[in-house]
Design a protein around this motif. Structure first.
Motif, PDB file in Angstrom:
ATOM      1  N   UNK A 145      30.973  32.258  41.405  1.00 25.34           N
ATOM      2  CA  UNK A 145      30.562  33.513  40.788  1.00 25.34           C
ATOM      3  C   UNK A 145      31.408  34.623  41.389  1.00 25.34           C
ATOM      4  N   UNK A 146      31.765  35.608  40.548  1.00 28.20           N
ATOM      5  CA  UNK A 146      32.602  36.673  41.064  1.00 28.20           C
ATOM      6  C   UNK A 146      32.931  37.726  40.030  1.00 28.20           C
ATOM      7  N   UNK A 147      33.986  38.478  40.316  1.00 30.39           N
ATOM      8  CA  UNK A 147      34.385  39.632  39.502  1.00 30.39           C
ATOM      9  C   UNK A 147      35.632  39.298  38.693  1.00 30.39           C
ATOM     10  N   UNK A 148      35.587  39.631  37.393  1.00 26.73           N
ATOM     11  CA  UNK A 148      36.722  39.430  36.498  1.00 26.73           C
ATOM     12  C   UNK A 148      37.166  40.781  35.955  1.00 26.73           C
ATOM     13  N   UNK A 149      38.411  41.151  36.188  1.00 22.20           N
ATOM     14  CA  UNK A 149      38.955  42.375  35.601  1.00 22.20           C
ATOM     15  C   UNK A 149      39.433  42.057  34.189  1.00 22.20           C
ATOM     16  N   UNK A 150      39.220  42.989  33.265  1.00 20.46           N
ATOM     17  CA  UNK A 150      39.573  42.794  31.860  1.00 20.46           C
ATOM     18  C   UNK A 150      40.763  43.683  31.528  1.00 20.46           C
TER      19      UNK A 150
END
Length: 199
Positions: A113-118
């Motif tokens: 689980x984590x952060x995804x930049x778009x």
């Protein structure tokens, strides 16, 4: 022929005398193909890990994926392909390896689980909506499921990245469509450190 056979046997035995060990550090590298909805692209991953057990590891995957994806426009129920620049991901991971300690082949499953930049949106064709829309390019919290295998120091992995959709908006701020951010990634690579599988 006997020399070749003896060399291969020696190499196999050499590979097998080291094992993944608890409290050892390793780094995974991978490059591969992405398969988002209606498009495709490439990915690159770097993942430092810590072996909390001989067959379990935690780490953080630092990834980049450049891809073109399909956009669904709700105004006319049509779709358009869009070109996106590289997306980034920073995902905490857990991995469990199925290995009895006697083989250099080690299948695994994992999750994260984590952060995804778009990335910002660019249309790849001269569509009538070009220049009249914008993408909600705010980062997303998402998850990841993976499976694959290590073989010696080589690694093959398939990962599904579960990321919430982004909205496409017109100049008035109305939502005119959506873009799926989830994608499947298949990568081939290797790792350094942590020992080798097998004994």
């Amino acid at each position: 022929m006997k020399k070749i056979t003896l060399t291969l046997l020696t190499l196999f035995c050499t590979i097998g005398i080291y094992a993944q060990q608890e409290n050892k550090f390793r780094v995974d590298f991978g490059i591969g193909y992405t398969a988002p909805k209606g498009g495709g692209g490439i990915l690159v991953n770097l993942e430092p890990k810590w072996n909390i057990k001989d067959n379990m590891a935690v780490g953080i995957r630092l990834g980049a994926a450049a891809m073109a994806k399909e956009i669904e426009i709700s105004d006319d129920e049509s779709s358009s392909e869009a070109k996106l620049s590289s997306n980034g991901s920073y995902v905490g991971t857990f991995e469990y390896n199925f290995n009895n300690g006697n083989s250099s082949f080690a299948p695994f499953v994992g999750a994260g689980i984590g952060y995804f930049s778009i990335a910002n949106l660019e249309f790849s064709s001269s569509d009538t909506i070009e220049g009249q829309t914008s993408l909600d390019a705010s980062g997303k919290i998402g998850g990841m499921l993976r499976t694959g295998f290590d073989w010696g120091k080589f690694r093959l992995a398939a990962e599904y990245n579960l990321i919430p959709e982004s909205e496409v908006q017109n100049l008035n701020g109305d939502n005119t469509g959506e873009i799926a951010n989830s994608y499947l990634g298949v990568s081939l690579g290797f790792f350094v450190g942590g020992g080798k599988w097998g004994r």
